[in-house]
Design an enzyme around this catalytic site. Structure first.
Site, PDB file in Angstrom:
ATOM      1  N   GLY A  46       0.743  -1.386   0.099  1.00 34.84           N
ATOM      2  CA  GLY A  46      -0.060   0.123  -0.002  1.00 34.84           C
ATOM      3  C   GLY A  46       0.857   1.258   0.100  1.00 34.84           C
ATOM      4  O   GLY A  46       1.973   1.274   0.423  1.00 34.84           O
ATOM      5  N   GLN A  51       2.766   9.833   1.271  1.00 34.66           N
ATOM      6  CA  GLN A  51       4.241   9.331   1.058  1.00 34.66           C
ATOM      7  C   GLN A  51       5.033   9.565  -0.219  1.00 34.66           C
ATOM      8  O   GLN A  51       6.326   9.360  -0.169  1.00 34.66           O
ATOM      9  CB  GLN A  51       4.157   7.642   1.330  1.00 34.66           C
ATOM     10  CG  GLN A  51       3.646   7.301   2.417  1.00 34.66           C
ATOM     11  CD  GLN A  51       3.412   5.680   2.670  1.00 34.66           C
ATOM     12  OE1 GLN A  51       2.492   5.375   1.916  1.00 34.66           O
ATOM     13  NE2 GLN A  51       4.463   5.061   2.994  1.00 34.66           N
ATOM     14  N   CYS A  88       6.123  -0.587   6.788  1.00 35.99           N
ATOM     15  CA  CYS A  88       5.576   0.407   6.073  1.00 35.99           C
ATOM     16  C   CYS A  88       6.816   1.104   4.999  1.00 35.99           C
ATOM     17  O   CYS A  88       8.043   1.288   5.218  1.00 35.99           O
ATOM     18  CB  CYS A  88       5.495   1.681   7.061  1.00 35.99           C
ATOM     19  SG  CYS A  88       4.916   3.397   6.060  1.00 35.99           S
ATOM     20  N   LEU A  89       6.567   1.352   3.719  1.00 34.85           N
ATOM     21  CA  LEU A  89       7.566   1.914   2.981  1.00 34.85           C
ATOM     22  C   LEU A  89       8.302   3.259   3.312  1.00 34.85           C
ATOM     23  O   LEU A  89       9.667   3.244   2.854  1.00 34.85           O
ATOM     24  CB  LEU A  89       6.793   2.299   1.528  1.00 34.85           C
ATOM     25  CG  LEU A  89       6.383   0.753   0.569  1.00 34.85           C
ATOM     26  CD1 LEU A  89       5.756   1.269  -0.526  1.00 34.85           C
ATOM     27  CD2 LEU A  89       7.423  -0.138   0.455  1.00 34.85           C
ATOM     28  N   HIS A 130      -4.266   1.007   7.683  1.00 39.06           N
ATOM     29  CA  HIS A 130      -2.732   1.561   7.681  1.00 39.06           C
ATOM     30  C   HIS A 130      -2.618   2.885   6.740  1.00 39.06           C
ATOM     31  O   HIS A 130      -2.354   3.913   6.942  1.00 39.06           O
ATOM     32  CB  HIS A 130      -1.715   0.536   7.318  1.00 39.06           C
ATOM     33  CG  HIS A 130      -0.509   1.014   7.232  1.00 39.06           C
ATOM     34  ND1 HIS A 130       0.568   0.463   7.872  1.00 39.06           N
ATOM     35  CD2 HIS A 130       0.224   1.978   6.525  1.00 39.06           C
ATOM     36  CE1 HIS A 130       1.827   1.102   7.761  1.00 39.06           C
ATOM     37  NE2 HIS A 130       1.477   1.957   6.552  1.00 39.06           N
ATOM     38  N   GLU A 131      -3.307   2.762   5.517  1.00 36.83           N
ATOM     39  CA  GLU A 131      -3.164   3.778   4.457  1.00 36.83           C
ATOM     40  C   GLU A 131      -4.058   4.883   5.015  1.00 36.83           C
ATOM     41  O   GLU A 131      -3.813   6.181   4.739  1.00 36.83           O
ATOM     42  CB  GLU A 131      -3.708   3.437   3.074  1.00 36.83           C
ATOM     43  CG  GLU A 131      -2.986   2.184   2.414  1.00 36.83           C
ATOM     44  CD  GLU A 131      -1.277   2.430   2.747  1.00 36.83           C
ATOM     45  OE1 GLU A 131      -0.745   3.681   2.706  1.00 36.83           O
ATOM     46  OE2 GLU A 131      -0.497   1.304   2.989  1.00 36.83           O
ATOM     47  N   HIS A 134      -2.321   7.233   7.276  1.00 34.08           N
ATOM     48  CA  HIS A 134      -1.484   7.931   6.936  1.00 34.08           C
ATOM     49  C   HIS A 134      -2.157   9.054   6.338  1.00 34.08           C
ATOM     50  O   HIS A 134      -1.665  10.410   6.764  1.00 34.08           O
ATOM     51  CB  HIS A 134      -0.958   7.282   5.598  1.00 34.08           C
ATOM     52  CG  HIS A 134       0.441   6.526   5.428  1.00 34.08           C
ATOM     53  ND1 HIS A 134       1.543   6.879   6.388  1.00 34.08           N
ATOM     54  CD2 HIS A 134       0.822   5.150   5.300  1.00 34.08           C
ATOM     55  CE1 HIS A 134       2.275   6.025   6.264  1.00 34.08           C
ATOM     56  NE2 HIS A 134       1.846   4.907   5.457  1.00 34.08           N
TER      57      HIS A 134
END
Ligand code: CO
Length: 165
Positions: A46, A51, A88-89, A130-131, A134
């Protein structure tokens, strides 16, 4: 099509709140195309627009069954609870156990501004939460109950593949 730079931990923007999308135009389509490419390139499950430095409520998710694009998503139903490994990226090398709802239902718009509904269980529910976090400037690290190092992550994934937990 382009791969955008993924913003990493330490940048204040990750803690800022994203604004809703108002214009469903070509620019939004371009952003979503780039986010797909960027997520795929980074082998992530995701990616939220913040991000890549865009404070808009947009994300892409792919937990292995195809890419979902969500614009202005809202969680409308949650049920159950599940603890699992999360990363997480924007936090390379950081892994930990996070408790999330087992199932969530999300209302959103697609890139054309049409209403869509997505239901997710397990990993998909986790990615949705999670997204959306963000978009509110909330990062997963604050929810980690136990951090796992590289060896522990490998062990955890091996055990999970076998069906255990
Ligand atoms: Co993330």
């Amino acid at each position: 099509m382009a791969i955008r730079n993924i913003i990493k931990d330490g940048d204040e923007i990750l803690h800022k709140k994203s604004r809703p999308v108002e214009q469903f135009d070509e620019k939004l389509g371009q952003l979503l195309d780039d986010m797909r490419d960027t997520m795929k390139d980074a082998e992530g499950a995701g990616l939220a627009a913040v991000q890549v430095g865009i404070l808009r409520r947009v994300c892409v998710i792919d937990v292995g069954d195809g890419v979902i694009e969500l614009v202005n998503p809202q969680i409308v139903e949650i049920s159950g609870e599940e603890e699992d490994l999360e990363g997480c990226l924007s936090f390379p090398g950081v892994w930990g156990l996070v408790t999330r709802p087992e199932t969530v239902k999300v209302m959103a718009k697609n890139r054309h501004g049409n209403n869509i509904m997505v239901k997710g269980t397990g990993l998909k529910a986790r990615a949705l939460c999670h997204e959306i976090d963000h978009m509110n400037g909330v990062v997963f690290k604050s929810f980690i109950s136990r951090f796992l190092n590289e060896k522990e992550v490998e062990r955890y994934n091996r055990r999970k593949k076998k069906g255990g937990k």
